[in-house]
Design a protein around this motif. Sequence first.
Motif, PDB file in Angstrom:
ATOM      1  N   GLN A  92     -15.522 -14.886  12.044  1.00 49.91           N
ATOM      2  CA  GLN A  92     -15.785 -15.375  13.398  1.00 49.91           C
ATOM      3  C   GLN A  92     -16.964 -16.341  13.420  1.00 49.91           C
ATOM      4  OE1 GLN A  92     -13.752 -14.507  16.104  1.00 49.91           O
ATOM      5  NE2 GLN A  92     -12.545 -13.603  14.451  1.00 49.91           N
ATOM      6  N   GLN A 133     -15.998  -4.113  16.886  1.00 44.85           N
ATOM      7  CA  GLN A 133     -15.807  -5.558  16.892  1.00 44.85           C
ATOM      8  C   GLN A 133     -16.096  -6.153  18.269  1.00 44.85           C
ATOM      9  OE1 GLN A 133     -11.988  -6.545  15.183  1.00 44.85           O
ATOM     10  NE2 GLN A 133     -12.584  -5.801  13.144  1.00 44.85           N
ATOM     11  N   GLN A 144     -18.633  -9.118  18.686  1.00 47.36           N
ATOM     12  CA  GLN A 144     -18.188 -10.316  19.394  1.00 47.36           C
ATOM     13  C   GLN A 144     -19.129 -10.661  20.537  1.00 47.36           C
ATOM     14  OE1 GLN A 144     -14.924 -12.158  18.610  1.00 47.36           O
ATOM     15  NE2 GLN A 144     -16.541 -13.502  19.406  1.00 47.36           N
ATOM     16  N   TRP A 188     -15.018  -9.351   9.142  1.00 47.69           N
ATOM     17  CA  TRP A 188     -14.528  -9.882  10.419  1.00 47.69           C
ATOM     18  C   TRP A 188     -15.584 -10.781  11.075  1.00 47.69           C
ATOM     19  CZ3 TRP A 188     -16.166  -9.556  15.475  1.00 47.69           C
ATOM     20  CH2 TRP A 188     -15.240  -9.961  16.461  1.00 47.69           C
ATOM     21  N   GLU A 241     -16.135 -19.750  11.846  1.00 49.60           N
ATOM     22  CA  GLU A 241     -15.320 -20.564  12.753  1.00 49.60           C
ATOM     23  C   GLU A 241     -16.184 -21.237  13.818  1.00 49.60           C
ATOM     24  OE1 GLU A 241     -12.081 -18.465  14.475  1.00 49.60           O
ATOM     25  OE2 GLU A 241     -11.101 -18.032  12.554  1.00 49.60           O
TER      26      GLU A 241
END
Length: 346
Positions: free
Chosen positions: A199, A149, A153, A195, A202
């Motif tokens: 993200q 992650q 990210q 996940w 958003e």
Amino acid sequence: MTLTFYAALSVSPSSMRKTFARLEDGYGSLEPLENIMFTPISGGEKAHQTIRELNDHVGINIMFDSGGYEVQVGNKTFDELQAYLHDFYGENHWGHRYVLPDNVPVSQDSSEVVQRKVEQTADISALFYRQMPDPLKPRALAVVQGHTQDQLQHCLNKYASLDGLQHVGFGSFGTSGVSNGVNMLTTEAYHNLEWAVNQAHEAGLSVHAFGVGGPTSIPLLYHAGVDSFDTTSWMRSSGYGNVFFPFKSRYNASHRTKRGGNLLTKDELPHIKAETEHECPFCQEMSQLRSSRWNRIMHNLIVIHEMTNRVEDMTREEILKAMDEESKYRRRLKKVTSSNKSEVSI
């Protein structure tokens, strides 16, 4: 939520034309082919001309794939890919989406190699995006890569900082097969996908899932919240004699290979069609599926398109009930659904 299916076309120009002609003649609609994934670096000039002609005459939406798969299997270097896309995108402004260059980590890569590929993908994609013609930037799609992650990210942070970028794609599935050429929706990949989708959404970014989309994986993609996906499974699997039905594992209709799923018989065909509520002109008789690869191709294409539309109107319980009990993707969907319910109740 709307889920969009892109039919990946990686075939000869004559096969492209035949695919559209057979669908229109037999099915009476080109809707299953209204969105196409096409990889320019894998096709020659004739293929480019053919897909452009189809776009002009039929009005389809073309997503230009980066061709990261060519780097993944060792056919091209990442530098060669970047140079090619720079020239092709600069000369062709008629696409619906433009996938930015990516260097795909594979399951066998060391952690150091994965990290290097992730950073390279994010940095080069950002640079490439800034150099794109302004009219193409709203149609650009940057690829999120990574096995952790933190790596995902890293990509998302880089892309969220790009002014005007609206779309990202998830490419970090498990890989298997010859040259790591087959994407797999492993448990780890699914959790990373879900996940990353959260993200990205958003941050106001849509998410495309690359190269996964058999009948039993579509419910997982939808559950994860992806906005679109592409797959060649409808065409590739038919070459092994396999046929799809909504929410079911594949069946082997040619009876010529053991590489497929359960054998489909003449007696079973009407029952599986009734159970799955599927009907199309290419599976009226068992002989159509057994003897004709093209009938299997058209049938599988329609099933994928049909499932993509149907899953939007079904509850998770209805989807689980429709899937085969022994399907690994059903078990995975049931597990993540149960986990989410537990989290909510706490």
